[in-house]
Design an enzyme around this catalytic site. Structure first.
Site, PDB file in Angstrom:
ATOM      1  N   SER A   1       0.890  -0.956  -0.009  1.00  0.00           N
ATOM      2  CA  SER A   1      -0.110   0.057   0.114  1.00  0.00           C
ATOM      3  C   SER A   1       0.901   1.187  -0.004  1.00  0.00           C
ATOM      4  CB  SER A   1      -0.769   0.006   1.309  1.00  0.00           C
ATOM      5  OG  SER A   1      -1.433   1.155   1.638  1.00  0.00           O
TER       6      SER A   1
ATOM      7  N   TYR B   1      -2.094  -1.000  10.534  1.00  0.00           N
ATOM      8  CA  TYR B   1      -2.070  -1.252   9.171  1.00  0.00           C
ATOM      9  C   TYR B   1      -0.747  -0.617   8.558  1.00  0.00           C
ATOM     10  CZ  TYR B   1      -3.767  -1.329   4.401  1.00  0.00           C
ATOM     11  OH  TYR B   1      -3.971  -1.618   2.659  1.00  0.00           O
TER      12      TYR B   1
END
Length: 280
Positions: free
Chosen positions: A162, A175
């Site tokens: 990401s 995350y």
């Protein structure tokens, strides 16, 4: 007197029509004879990757805990040259995850989850759960897959990271930590795998049109006390030069590119697909 011409580009709607299913004619990369494993394959990026790899002729093990989603995926793949096998599995069963990866030539670590909370309010058990799924499970899948790749002298590892593997955002401690860790794990895999013909890379997109992002819209709307549409334009896409969400099919194209023979010298790298976010 006429009004001055505006140089501001038109705003692209952030939600776009779904991608058409891949077809054999779309695939210039031949992966016949290769076995791929894609995690989180029941929807979103994972489903797009599974279909794209099958369009290139690969036999795909589609791993997810969503049985109905896997059934729908298999139906969508019926016309493709490759095959899609549904593997119903919870990746937090780490021993089972490692066993499921045995015999794979291509490993796409995609499964993910997200929770948006300030650090002081972040439940420790949820922090641990995010790291288990996003970082420890890929490690265990690598343990299962690499022996076969090394034996054959060929392998491709593609980790769906990401932009948060490269940059941080507030309220996403688990995350961001997991994706930063995945970027590091991918580089170590590249160094160890190179003598065996194995490449390892990350594809690091910004916000993709998936249910995970839709959930973030609701979470951040509640956190900031604003409408969900304001979260999209004012928070999620604020730093993106391209004002739209990425399509899952765009990510899948990057994945299959890294599996092709022309990408054999690309390893230990990150292909960033963030619409210019990290250009700031």
């Amino acid at each position: 007197m006429t009004a001055p011409h505006s140089s501001t580009p038109p705003f692209n709607p952030p939600f776009n029509p779904p991608d058409p299913p891949p077809s054999p004619a779309d695939s210039a990369i031949d992966l016949r004879g290769r076995t791929a494993l894609v995690t989180g394959a029941a929807g979103g990026i994972g489903a797009a990757c599974a279909l794209r790899l099958a369009a290139a002729g690969a036999r795909v093990r589609a791993v997810d805990r969503d049985g109905s989603g896997l059934d729908a995926l298999r139906a969508r793949a019926e016309h493709l040259p490759g095959a899609v096998e549904a593997v119903h599995l919870d990746l937090t069963d780490l021993d089972a995850a490692e066993q499921a990866a045995a015999g794979t030539d291509i490993l796409v670590n995609n499964a993910g989850t997200q929770l948006v909370r300030p650090i002081q309010d972040f439940p420790p058990e949820e922090f641990r759960a995010v790291l288990t799924l996003l970082l420890e499970a890929p490690f265990r899948l690598l343990r299962g897959a690499l022996p076969h790749m090394y034996e054959r002298g060929w392998g491709r590892v593609v980790n769906i990271s990401s932009v948060h593997g490269l940059r941080a955002s507030a309220y996403k401690s688990a995350y961001v930590a997991a994706k930063h860790g995945l970027e590091g794990l991918s580089k170590v895999t590249a160094l160890e795998g190179a003598p065996h013909g194995v490449t390892s890379n990350c594809v690091s997109p910004g916000y993709v049109r998936t249910p995970l992002v839709e959930k973030q819209l609701a979470d951040q709307a509640a956190l900031h006390g604003i409408p969900a549409e304001s979260v999209l334009t004012g928070i999620l896409l604020a730093d993106s030069a391209v004002k739209r969400l990425i399509e899952p099919g765009e990510v899948a194209e990057a994945v299959v590119y890294l599996c092709g023979p022309h990408a054999s010298f690309i390893t230990g790298s990150t292909l960033t697909m963030d619409g210019g976010w990290t250009a700031h």
